[in-house]
Design an enzyme around this catalytic site. Sequence first.
Site, PDB file in Angstrom:
ATOM      1  CD  GLU A 132      -0.266   0.942   3.448  1.00 39.79           C
ATOM      2  OE1 GLU A 132      -0.165   2.061   2.912  1.00 39.79           O
ATOM      3  OE2 GLU A 132      -0.285   0.767   4.669  1.00 39.79           O
ATOM      4  NE  ARG A 178      -2.344  -6.236  13.263  1.00 38.24           N
ATOM      5  CZ  ARG A 178      -1.771  -7.439  13.208  1.00 38.24           C
ATOM      6  NH1 ARG A 178      -0.715  -7.724  13.973  1.00 38.24           N
ATOM      7  NH2 ARG A 178      -2.246  -8.357  12.399  1.00 38.24           N
ATOM      8  CG  ASP A 218       9.489  -8.966  -5.019  1.00 38.31           C
ATOM      9  OD1 ASP A 218       9.155  -8.236  -4.069  1.00 38.31           O
ATOM     10  OD2 ASP A 218       9.469  -8.590  -6.204  1.00 38.31           O
ATOM     11  CB  CYS A 237       9.032  -2.856  -3.639  1.00 38.12           C
ATOM     12  SG  CYS A 237       9.828  -1.388  -4.361  1.00 38.12           S
ATOM     13  CG  HIS A 280      10.388  -4.135  -7.688  1.00 33.22           C
ATOM     14  ND1 HIS A 280       9.445  -3.954  -6.700  1.00 33.22           N
ATOM     15  CD2 HIS A 280      10.642  -5.471  -7.725  1.00 33.22           C
ATOM     16  CE1 HIS A 280       9.134  -5.132  -6.181  1.00 33.22           C
ATOM     17  NE2 HIS A 280       9.844  -6.055  -6.775  1.00 33.22           N
TER      18      HIS A 280
END
Length: 270
Positions: free
Chosen positions: A44, A69, A126, A74, A111
């Site tokens: 997110e 939480r 990943d 990435c 990434h």
Amino acid sequence: MNKEVDALDLDAYLARIDYSGERSPTAEILRALHRAHATHIPFENLDIMLGKSIRLDLASLQTKLVRNRRGGYCFEQNALFAAALEQLGFVVTRMAARVRFGTNEVRPRTHMALKVEADGKSWLADVGFGGWGLLEPIALVDGEVSQQGAWSFRLRREDEQWILSCPQCPISADQYSFTLEPQLPVDYEPPNHFCSTWPQSSFVQFVTAQLPSENVRSILRGRELSTANASGNRIEKIESDAALLRVLRERFDLHFPDGTRFRSPNDQER
């Protein structure tokens, strides 16, 4: 092990991903940890939509992803996962990848992915690619195919490049390309800044939350919620801010106070 990795609260992290199994640096344990993380910590970008900076130091990652939480993208997810693996005794190489997703043009390395050694093999790990990412690591072997629930993944070589593909992904089979060149944590600061601040970045343009499971992949992008399974992809429109908060809570276990609004130039306030 460096001091930052050693500072990770491993017990709290393992509780966060609901993992209570063995802690040996084996391929079996790597698979179990990978699956637990990928299915419990959502991908997110909501801090970006709230105007907050994305910090990659381990203390900040523990506070956000473990104690509070939350999820992340990435650089956050794989940095946390790498630290946990290293504390468990795995040998981890941090790598950089170019997202493909429907284009053959050369994109910047925005990434983060990991190479992990276990049982005498190298594995691509990943946990930070979102809804169409790996559930489990895949052996770093040209032509390797891994069936993971309803989804299949394949690795292939193109000269010095490795390509990860997922044929069931409706956007593009090819997910991203990468080399095995090691990266340092500081190498991720420029792409992290780029992804979280450049006006044309998708992470700045659209609210997103994504979470895969064995047979269902949930992907929120803007005001659309996609639910993909082996039978196809269903799209639901989200009609209000209250409905958006409800989707985040019920589908992604992400909790925000009533009235929270996420800024986005492509998601007009309603």
